[in-house]
Motif scaffolding. Sequence first.
Motif, PDB file in Angstrom:
ATOM      1  N   VAL A 122       0.826  -1.212   0.000  1.00  8.52           N
ATOM      2  CA  VAL A 122       0.000   0.000   0.000  1.00  8.52           C
ATOM      3  C   VAL A 122       0.854   1.253   0.000  1.00  8.52           C
ATOM      4  N   TYR A 144      -8.364   1.575   4.730  1.00 10.60           N
ATOM      5  CA  TYR A 144      -7.777   1.234   3.423  1.00 10.60           C
ATOM      6  C   TYR A 144      -8.744   1.690   2.331  1.00 10.60           C
ATOM      7  N   THR A 198      -4.414   4.378   4.076  1.00 11.05           N
ATOM      8  CA  THR A 198      -3.612   3.656   3.090  1.00 11.05           C
ATOM      9  C   THR A 198      -4.406   3.499   1.809  1.00 11.05           C
ATOM     10  N   SER A 206      -0.915  -5.050   5.693  1.00 11.96           N
ATOM     11  CA  SER A 206      -0.531  -4.117   4.629  1.00 11.96           C
ATOM     12  C   SER A 206       0.894  -3.652   4.856  1.00 11.96           C
TER      13      SER A 206
END
Length: 273
Positions: A85, A156, A180, A203
Amino acid sequence: MGVIAVIGGTGVYDPSMFEHIEEKTMATPYGEIAYTKGSYKGKQLIFLARHGKGHSIPPHLINYRANIWGLKKLGVTMIVSTTAVGSLNTDYAPGHFVLVDQFLDFTKSRVSTFFDGNGKKVVHLGVGNPYSPALRKVIMEAAEELNIEAHNGGTYVCTEGPRFETPAEIKMFKMMGADTVGMTNVPEVVLAGEAEIAYATISMVTNFAAGISPTELTHQEVLDIMAEMSDKFKALILRTIEKLDPNQDLPCHHRLAEYGGFKAALGKEGELL
C-alpha cells in the motif's frame, strides 16, 4: 480440522517458508484456481498468489470469487492476506506494517458478492467489522514479540487500478479519512465475509501516496521496498501462524446465520462445498 490460508499480494509469491508443499489446482463455479498446500508447526496451510505466478493478473481482473470459494472448499477458516500500500498517514511510514480495520470502496467493475441471483438467496452482509479483530490482535502480538513496527487499525481505500492514483484523488481520499491506498483488498474482504471466513490483512507500506511523496511512484520501487521487507514479513507470518488456532470459533464464522449459513444461502451451488 481448520486450515489457515495466506494470500500473497504484490512481491509475496514464495510459499517456501512452509513445509511439505504441494502445487495444486481446483475447479470452482467461477473458474480454476492454483494454490500451494503445505504445513507449519503441524498446522495445515494454503498459500494462494493473488496475482498468479509471475504477477500475471492485474488487480481489476483477479478472480476474487474463485479464490475465496476455493479456499472455503479447502476448509479454510482463517485468511491472512498481504497487500502493498501507499500511505496517506505520515505516521505510517514506508517499511511499516498496517493492520487495517475499515475500507473505502472505489472500485468500479468488480463483482463483489456470491449472491447474484440464479436461485441464491438475497443476502445483505453486515460489515461493521470487515477485518477480524481477533486475527488482528494475534498479528499485533506477533509483531510486538518480533519488534516489528506495526499499526493496529486504519482505513484502506481500494481503487480500481491498474494505474496509480492522482494527487487530487489522494487529497480527496485523505479528506475522507483514508490512511492507506491499494488496489486489491475489495472485494476480497467482502467475499471472505460472505464465506464466513475470518479475514485480516497485513498491509506493507511501500511508499507515501501521490502528492505526499515528492517523487512520482514506479512499480519497481514498490517491488524494491517489498524485497527489503520480505524477511520481516515472513517472520511475522510464521509467528502469527504459530499463535493462531484455526479451530477457534469466532463471530465472523457465523455472519450469514440468519440465512442458514453460507452453504445454505448459495442454494444448489452450496452443494458443491
